[in-house]
Scaffold this motif. Sequence first.
Motif, PDB file in Angstrom:
ATOM      1  N   VAL A  25     -15.187 -27.396  11.266  1.00 40.67           N
ATOM      2  CA  VAL A  25     -15.931 -28.148  10.257  1.00 40.67           C
ATOM      3  C   VAL A  25     -15.990 -29.621  10.664  1.00 40.67           C
ATOM      4  O   VAL A  25     -15.034 -30.164  11.220  1.00 40.67           O
ATOM      5  N   ASP A  26     -17.132 -30.266  10.427  1.00 41.33           N
ATOM      6  CA  ASP A  26     -17.246 -31.695  10.720  1.00 41.33           C
ATOM      7  C   ASP A  26     -17.171 -32.492   9.414  1.00 41.33           C
ATOM      8  O   ASP A  26     -17.148 -31.926   8.322  1.00 41.33           O
ATOM      9  N   LEU A  27     -17.138 -33.799   9.555  1.00 41.30           N
ATOM     10  CA  LEU A  27     -16.966 -34.679   8.395  1.00 41.30           C
ATOM     11  C   LEU A  27     -18.117 -34.532   7.404  1.00 41.30           C
ATOM     12  O   LEU A  27     -17.898 -34.489   6.187  1.00 41.30           O
ATOM     13  N   GLU A  28     -19.337 -34.418   7.918  1.00 45.38           N
ATOM     14  CA  GLU A  28     -20.509 -34.300   7.042  1.00 45.38           C
ATOM     15  C   GLU A  28     -20.449 -33.019   6.202  1.00 45.38           C
ATOM     16  O   GLU A  28     -20.707 -33.041   4.994  1.00 45.38           O
ATOM     17  N   THR A  29     -20.088 -31.916   6.842  1.00 46.57           N
ATOM     18  CA  THR A  29     -20.009 -30.642   6.117  1.00 46.57           C
ATOM     19  C   THR A  29     -18.873 -30.665   5.105  1.00 46.57           C
ATOM     20  O   THR A  29     -19.022 -30.164   3.983  1.00 46.57           O
ATOM     21  N   LEU A  30     -17.748 -31.247   5.502  1.00 46.57           N
ATOM     22  CA  LEU A  30     -16.612 -31.340   4.581  1.00 46.57           C
ATOM     23  C   LEU A  30     -16.986 -32.144   3.336  1.00 46.57           C
ATOM     24  O   LEU A  30     -16.683 -31.741   2.207  1.00 46.57           O
ATOM     25  N   LYS A  31     -17.650 -33.282   3.532  1.00 49.01           N
ATOM     26  CA  LYS A  31     -18.068 -34.116   2.402  1.00 49.01           C
ATOM     27  C   LYS A  31     -19.060 -33.374   1.505  1.00 49.01           C
ATOM     28  O   LYS A  31     -19.022 -33.476   0.285  1.00 49.01           O
ATOM     29  N   LYS A  32     -19.948 -32.598   2.137  1.00 42.99           N
ATOM     30  CA  LYS A  32     -20.943 -31.831   1.388  1.00 42.99           C
ATOM     31  C   LYS A  32     -20.255 -30.844   0.452  1.00 42.99           C
ATOM     32  O   LYS A  32     -20.651 -30.684  -0.710  1.00 42.99           O
ATOM     33  N   ILE A  33     -19.219 -30.188   0.957  1.00 37.81           N
ATOM     34  CA  ILE A  33     -18.471 -29.225   0.144  1.00 37.81           C
ATOM     35  C   ILE A  33     -17.701 -29.950  -0.957  1.00 37.81           C
ATOM     36  O   ILE A  33     -17.707 -29.545  -2.119  1.00 37.81           O
ATOM     37  N   LYS A  34     -17.065 -31.032  -0.567  1.00 39.65           N
ATOM     38  CA  LYS A  34     -16.180 -31.772  -1.469  1.00 39.65           C
ATOM     39  C   LYS A  34     -16.938 -32.387  -2.652  1.00 39.65           C
ATOM     40  O   LYS A  34     -16.410 -32.471  -3.767  1.00 39.65           O
ATOM     41  N   ASN A  35     -18.171 -32.788  -2.404  1.00 40.92           N
ATOM     42  CA  ASN A  35     -18.914 -33.550  -3.412  1.00 40.92           C
ATOM     43  C   ASN A  35     -19.961 -32.737  -4.162  1.00 40.92           C
ATOM     44  O   ASN A  35     -20.767 -33.295  -4.897  1.00 40.92           O
TER      45      ASN A  35
END
Length: 209
Positions: A25-35
């Motif tokens: 997982v990359d930072l962009e995908t992680l943020k997408k899930i998180k937010n």
Amino acid sequence: MEKIEELQARINMYGFLSRLLIEEVDLETLKKIKNNEDILEFFPNTRQWDLFWEKDEKKLIEEDLNVDFTTVFLLNVYPYESVFIHDEGHINPTVTNPTLIFYRENGFSIDLNKTRALSPDHIAVEMEFMMNLIQEELESAKKGNEEDAKRWKNVQIKFLEEHLGNWGPVYLMAARDMAETPFYYDVCQLALDFILSDYEYLIEDMERV
């Protein structure tokens, strides 16, 4: 319109799962899930994981998520149909791979050099193939070509019965039980549940046609 939305939702889910299973997982995908509250509903254990909210996101990826991805998918439970189905336990990247033959018969080609997959029967590639089949059905449905849409639906059912739905659920249970983070536990459980429910959806949908 409801049918079009259903098809698009299925495309989106297969694409999302394919991305999570093909590489770390990359930072962009992680943020997408998180937010995104709607996406977070698919990650019940992750939501309750304190580190997910408290730890620096880059550190979480580097120290926890990437380590778990490597342990599960690269070192222990290889995500290839040929490894999981056949007694020899070898990855089969050759032209004799039954999954590759199925792809070709239905107009799908893959350049493995552009992916992290070593063979065309990687679970993420099989999910991408399902995404392509649904896209073909969607295009037929938009044109009002019901016969063609039905044909593509039948190909999806056949692929699930002979390939992804045949080995994927058992594989994902094994990977899930190997996962050490709530995140990858949830990824495997989500993929498992979706494959099973999508097959059930297709069968019921065909009965209505």
